[in-house]
Design a protein around this motif. Sequence first.
Motif, PDB file in Angstrom:
ATOM      1  N   LYS A 140      -1.562  15.296  -2.016  1.00 18.64           N
ATOM      2  CA  LYS A 140      -2.469  14.039  -2.450  1.00 18.64           C
ATOM      3  C   LYS A 140      -1.608  12.791  -1.904  1.00 18.64           C
ATOM      4  O   LYS A 140      -2.314  11.540  -1.494  1.00 18.64           O
ATOM      5  CB  LYS A 140      -2.787  14.108  -3.888  1.00 18.64           C
ATOM      6  N   LEU A 141      -0.528  12.838  -2.171  1.00 15.17           N
ATOM      7  CA  LEU A 141       0.186  11.828  -1.593  1.00 15.17           C
ATOM      8  C   LEU A 141       0.285  11.657  -0.163  1.00 15.17           C
ATOM      9  O   LEU A 141      -0.214  10.271   0.266  1.00 15.17           O
ATOM     10  CB  LEU A 141       1.906  11.799  -1.924  1.00 15.17           C
ATOM     11  N   ASP A 193      -2.226  12.491   1.817  1.00 21.59           N
ATOM     12  CA  ASP A 193      -3.475  12.202   2.263  1.00 21.59           C
ATOM     13  C   ASP A 193      -3.834  10.603   1.862  1.00 21.59           C
ATOM     14  O   ASP A 193      -4.566  10.266   2.610  1.00 21.59           O
ATOM     15  CB  ASP A 193      -4.582  12.988   1.172  1.00 21.59           C
ATOM     16  N   THR A 194      -3.153  10.300   0.929  1.00 21.42           N
ATOM     17  CA  THR A 194      -3.316   8.659   0.534  1.00 21.42           C
ATOM     18  C   THR A 194      -2.623   7.949   1.441  1.00 21.42           C
ATOM     19  O   THR A 194      -3.262   6.938   2.053  1.00 21.42           O
ATOM     20  CB  THR A 194      -2.699   8.539  -0.820  1.00 21.42           C
ATOM     21  N   LYS A 202       2.205   6.222  -7.392  1.00 23.59           N
ATOM     22  CA  LYS A 202       1.022   6.917  -8.073  1.00 23.59           C
ATOM     23  C   LYS A 202       0.848   8.635  -7.761  1.00 23.59           C
ATOM     24  O   LYS A 202       0.058   8.916  -8.210  1.00 23.59           O
ATOM     25  CB  LYS A 202      -0.325   6.230  -7.677  1.00 23.59           C
ATOM     26  N   ASN A 203       1.689   8.910  -6.980  1.00 20.12           N
ATOM     27  CA  ASN A 203       1.742  10.261  -6.622  1.00 20.12           C
ATOM     28  C   ASN A 203       3.103  10.990  -6.802  1.00 20.12           C
ATOM     29  O   ASN A 203       3.470  11.677  -5.808  1.00 20.12           O
ATOM     30  CB  ASN A 203       1.048  10.474  -5.300  1.00 20.12           C
ATOM     31  N   ASP A 218      -4.638   8.091   4.958  1.00 21.29           N
ATOM     32  CA  ASP A 218      -5.881   7.410   4.814  1.00 21.29           C
ATOM     33  C   ASP A 218      -5.743   5.926   5.023  1.00 21.29           C
ATOM     34  O   ASP A 218      -6.727   5.164   5.305  1.00 21.29           O
ATOM     35  CB  ASP A 218      -6.494   7.535   3.438  1.00 21.29           C
ATOM     36  N   ASP A 219      -4.508   5.386   4.861  1.00 22.68           N
ATOM     37  CA  ASP A 219      -4.256   3.925   5.156  1.00 22.68           C
ATOM     38  C   ASP A 219      -4.232   3.550   6.597  1.00 22.68           C
ATOM     39  O   ASP A 219      -3.697   4.423   7.503  1.00 22.68           O
ATOM     40  CB  ASP A 219      -2.833   3.565   4.652  1.00 22.68           C
ATOM     41  N   THR A 221       2.603   1.640  -3.610  1.00 25.57           N
ATOM     42  CA  THR A 221       1.703   2.092  -4.481  1.00 25.57           C
ATOM     43  C   THR A 221       1.396   3.399  -4.193  1.00 25.57           C
ATOM     44  O   THR A 221       1.420   4.254  -5.278  1.00 25.57           O
ATOM     45  CB  THR A 221       0.195   1.227  -4.160  1.00 25.57           C
ATOM     46  N   ALA A 222       1.027   4.067  -3.043  1.00 28.05           N
ATOM     47  CA  ALA A 222       0.954   5.452  -2.721  1.00 28.05           C
ATOM     48  C   ALA A 222       1.897   6.346  -3.351  1.00 28.05           C
ATOM     49  O   ALA A 222       1.731   7.312  -4.011  1.00 28.05           O
ATOM     50  CB  ALA A 222       0.532   5.580  -1.338  1.00 28.05           C
ATOM     51  N   ASN A 251       0.931  -1.227   0.215  1.00 30.40           N
ATOM     52  CA  ASN A 251       0.002   0.069  -0.155  1.00 30.40           C
ATOM     53  C   ASN A 251       0.804   1.134   0.083  1.00 30.40           C
ATOM     54  O   ASN A 251       0.357   2.083  -0.753  1.00 30.40           O
ATOM     55  CB  ASN A 251      -0.905  -0.025   1.240  1.00 30.40           C
TER      56      ASN A 251
END
Length: 247
Positions: free
Chosen positions: A218-219, A221-222, A118-119, A225-226, A114-115, A111
Motif C-alpha cells: 500500500k505504501l 502504491d501510494t 500513513k503506511n 501514484d504520486d 505523508t505516504a 507527499n
Amino acid sequence: MAGHSKFKNIMHRKGAQDKKRSAMFSKLSREITVAAKMGAPDPDMNPRLRLAINNAKAQSMPKDNIQRAIDKAAAAGGEDYEEIRYEGYGPGGVALIVEALTDNRNRTATNVRTAFSKNGGNLGASGAVSHGFERKGLIEYGPGAGDEDKVLEAAIEAGADDVESGEDGHTIWTDMEALHEVAGALEKTLGEAESVKLAWKPNITVALDESNAATLLKLVDTLDDDDDVQTVWGNYEVSDEIMEKLS
C-alpha cells in the motif's frame, strides 16, 4: 554469474507500472525532458536520453509524445525539474529508496513523508538506507526473449554480471558504467529490451509476512501514484503465495 535466483518484487509487483497509462506516460515524458535538458537533444549523443526514449518506446508511448517531451526541454520558460532521492523504512524494517523528479521540492517532500507516515513507515535522512544497496544497471526482458540458457549465454557474451530468470521473464544486472554497452550487445542477440535503467540493488533482502506485505505494498502504491515519484526501490521479498492473496 548466477543463472537463476529468486529475486522478486524488488522494484514492485509486475504490472504496477501500467495500471495507469496516462500517469506512466507523464513520468516517462518528464524523464525524457530532464535528460534532453541535461545533455544534447540528440539521443545518439546523449546516453541518458537514449535510455529514456527506449523505455518510453518499450511502453508503447507514441512518437509524438516522445518528440513533445524532447521539444519541451528547449522551450523557453519550461519547468525546471530537480532530481531528489528520499530514503526511509517501511513495515517490517524494509529499506526503501524513492527517486523523484520535481518542480516543487516542498510539495514532493511533504507527499513522500505523508505516504511513509500513513503506511507504517518513516522517512530517514539522506544516506539512511542507500549504503545497503548497490547502484547497478538493470535490463529486463520478457519470456519471449528465449529460455534461461539462451538468455544466460547472451548475457555472458555481452559482459553482464548476473542473470535471474523466471516465468515472468529475465532480469539482467550489469556494472553501472557498462549498462549502455551491455544493453546494446544484448539487443543484437535478444532484440529490444522491455526496460533498461539504472537501479538500486539490495545487498540483502527482507522476507515479509502477509500483514507487513499488505501495508508495504500500500505504501509503495501510494508513492508510485504520486506524479513526482519516478521509481521506488526496496529490499523486500514477498512470496508468490502471499502475493496471490493480496492481489
